[in-house]
Structures are given as structure tokens and as C-alpha cells.
Motif scaffolding. Structure first.
Motif, short mmCIF file in Angstrom:
data_model
loop_
_atom_site.label_atom_id
_atom_site.label_comp_id
_atom_site.label_asym_id
_atom_site.label_seq_id
_atom_site.Cartn_x
_atom_site.Cartn_y
_atom_site.Cartn_z
N LYS A 77 67.38 -57.25 44.57
CA LYS A 77 68.44 -57.93 45.28
C LYS A 77 69.71 -57.10 45.35
O LYS A 77 70.60 -57.40 46.15
N THR A 78 69.84 -56.09 44.47
CA THR A 78 71.01 -55.22 44.50
C THR A 78 70.60 -53.76 44.36
O THR A 78 69.51 -53.46 43.86
N VAL A 79 71.48 -52.88 44.80
CA VAL A 79 71.31 -51.45 44.63
C VAL A 79 72.50 -50.93 43.84
O VAL A 79 73.65 -51.25 44.18
N SER A 80 72.23 -50.15 42.81
CA SER A 80 73.28 -49.65 41.94
C SER A 80 73.43 -48.14 42.07
O SER A 80 72.48 -47.44 42.42
N LEU A 81 74.63 -47.68 41.79
CA LEU A 81 74.91 -46.25 41.72
C LEU A 81 75.55 -45.98 40.37
O LEU A 81 76.70 -46.36 40.13
N GLN A 82 74.77 -45.38 39.48
CA GLN A 82 75.27 -45.00 38.16
C GLN A 82 75.90 -43.62 38.27
O GLN A 82 75.25 -42.67 38.67
N MET A 83 77.18 -43.55 37.90
CA MET A 83 77.91 -42.30 38.05
C MET A 83 78.34 -41.81 36.66
O MET A 83 79.12 -42.48 35.98
N ASN A 84 77.79 -40.67 36.26
CA ASN A 84 78.11 -40.08 34.96
C ASN A 84 78.84 -38.75 35.15
O ASN A 84 78.83 -38.18 36.24
N SER A 85 79.44 -38.29 34.08
CA SER A 85 80.16 -37.00 34.10
C SER A 85 81.10 -36.91 35.29
O SER A 85 81.12 -35.92 36.03
N LEU A 86 81.86 -37.96 35.48
CA LEU A 86 82.75 -38.02 36.65
C LEU A 86 83.83 -36.96 36.60
O LEU A 86 84.33 -36.59 35.52
N LYS A 87 84.18 -36.48 37.79
CA LYS A 87 85.19 -35.44 37.95
C LYS A 87 86.32 -35.98 38.83
O LYS A 87 86.10 -36.89 39.64
N PRO A 88 87.51 -35.40 38.73
CA PRO A 88 88.59 -35.84 39.62
C PRO A 88 88.21 -35.74 41.11
O PRO A 88 88.66 -36.57 41.90
N ASP A 89 87.35 -34.79 41.46
CA ASP A 89 86.91 -34.66 42.85
C ASP A 89 86.05 -35.82 43.32
O ASP A 89 85.80 -35.96 44.51
N ASP A 90 85.59 -36.65 42.40
CA ASP A 90 84.80 -37.82 42.77
C ASP A 90 85.70 -38.99 43.19
O ASP A 90 85.19 -40.02 43.63
N THR A 91 86.99 -38.84 43.05
CA THR A 91 87.91 -39.90 43.44
C THR A 91 87.81 -40.18 44.93
O THR A 91 87.93 -39.27 45.76
N ALA A 92 87.55 -41.44 45.28
CA ALA A 92 87.35 -41.82 46.68
C ALA A 92 87.13 -43.33 46.75
O ALA A 92 86.93 -43.98 45.72
N VAL A 93 87.13 -43.84 47.97
CA VAL A 93 86.62 -45.19 48.21
C VAL A 93 85.12 -45.04 48.46
O VAL A 93 84.71 -44.24 49.29
N TYR A 94 84.33 -45.80 47.72
CA TYR A 94 82.87 -45.74 47.83
C TYR A 94 82.37 -46.93 48.64
O TYR A 94 82.78 -48.08 48.40
N TYR A 95 81.49 -46.63 49.59
CA TYR A 95 80.94 -47.65 50.47
C TYR A 95 79.42 -47.68 50.35
O TYR A 95 78.79 -46.62 50.30
N CYS A 96 78.84 -48.87 50.34
CA CYS A 96 77.39 -48.94 50.52
C CYS A 96 77.13 -49.32 51.97
O CYS A 96 77.95 -49.96 52.62
N ALA A 97 75.98 -48.89 52.45
CA ALA A 97 75.63 -49.11 53.84
C ALA A 97 74.13 -49.32 53.95
O ALA A 97 73.37 -48.85 53.10
N ALA A 98 73.71 -50.01 55.00
CA ALA A 98 72.30 -50.32 55.19
C ALA A 98 71.81 -49.84 56.56
O ALA A 98 72.52 -49.98 57.56
N GLU A 99 70.62 -49.27 56.55
CA GLU A 99 69.92 -48.97 57.79
C GLU A 99 69.01 -50.16 58.06
O GLU A 99 68.09 -50.41 57.30
N LEU A 100 69.25 -50.88 59.12
CA LEU A 100 68.52 -52.13 59.35
C LEU A 100 67.12 -51.90 59.92
O LEU A 100 66.24 -52.75 59.76
N TRP A 101 66.88 -50.75 60.55
CA TRP A 101 65.62 -50.58 61.26
C TRP A 101 64.83 -49.36 60.80
O TRP A 101 63.61 -49.34 60.92
#
Length: 125
Positions: A77-101
Motif C-alpha cells: 500500500k506504500t512505497v518507502s525510500l530509506q536514505m542513509n549516509s545523507l549528505k548536504p547535497d541531498d538537500t531538496a524537496v522530494y517527490y513521489c510519482a506514479a506511472e499509471l500505464w
């Protein structure tokens, strides 16, 4: 109408971890290829990771390979993104998106049909 809702963003120090979740409302996530993208200030939105409908195939951008893991939960029912060893360059707005077809994991924004509202991830040095 299916909607995508992200959660789990926040502020973390470099080297830390965060876990983002993407929850499609109205339908189960197993119906769609799901991708995570991110957009930093002044930059283009870029692909981060994607997972196939059944969860058996994943794909990562080189910049996050070995640090981030995309997965589906047991009920799909959900999709997760586990983010380890984060760096300052990873700073951003994160979006999930779906391909419907499509059955293929796309890496371009144009391949995705549905987008969440985004969640902010800030990594301090």
C-alpha cells in the motif's frame, strides 16, 4: 482519483538517515511503477529511485546508489525510500510519482503521470 501523499521529510545532520513514505490514496501502490524525484533550489527535478509494480525491480541514480533503498511494504500500500549516509547535497524537496500505464521504471519526469506534493529534506553539514 488517485492521489499521492509523501511523508517523512525533515532536518538531519550529515551522515544521518531519514525514511520517506509515499501513500497512494484510493488505490494500492502495487498497481503502479513508483519513482522518487528531488528538486534542489535553482536546479531541475531529477530522478532518484524507482520500483516496479511488483517490487522485484529497482533502479537508482548513481548519486544515491548504495545509500538509498526503495521498497514496497508487505501489503503494497506504500512505497518507502530509506536514505542513509545523507549528505548536504541531498538537500531538496522530494517527490513521489506514479506511472499509471507503463511497466518500465522511467527516469524522466515526462514518463510519470501523477505527482505528490513533495516533502522537504534538509541535510546540515
Amino acid at each position: 482519483q488517485v492521489q499521492l501523499v509523501e511523508s517523512g521529510g525533515g532536518l538531519v545532520q550529515a551522515g544521518g538517515s531519514l525514511r520517506l513514505s509515499c501513500a497512494p490514496s484510493g488505490r494500492t501502490a502495487s498497481n503502479y511503477v513508483i519513482g522518487w524525484f528531488r528538486q534542489a533550489p535553482g536546479k531541475e527535478r531529477e530522478f532518484v529511485a524507482g520500483i516496479s509494480r511488483g517490487g522485484g525491480t529497482t533502479y537508482y541514480a548513481d548519486s544515491v546508489k548504495g545509500r538509498f533503498t526503495i521498497s514496497r511494504d508487505s501489503a503494497k500500500k506504500t512505497v518507502s525510500l530509506q536514505m542513509n549516509s545523507l549528505k548536504p547535497d541531498d538537500t531538496a524537496v522530494y517527490y513521489c510519482a506514479a506511472e499509471l500505464w507503463s511497466l518500465q521504471i522511467g527516469t524522466r519526469k515526462s514518463e510519470y503521470d501523477l505527482w505528490g506534493q513533495g516533502t522537504q529534506v534538509t541535510v546540515s553539514s
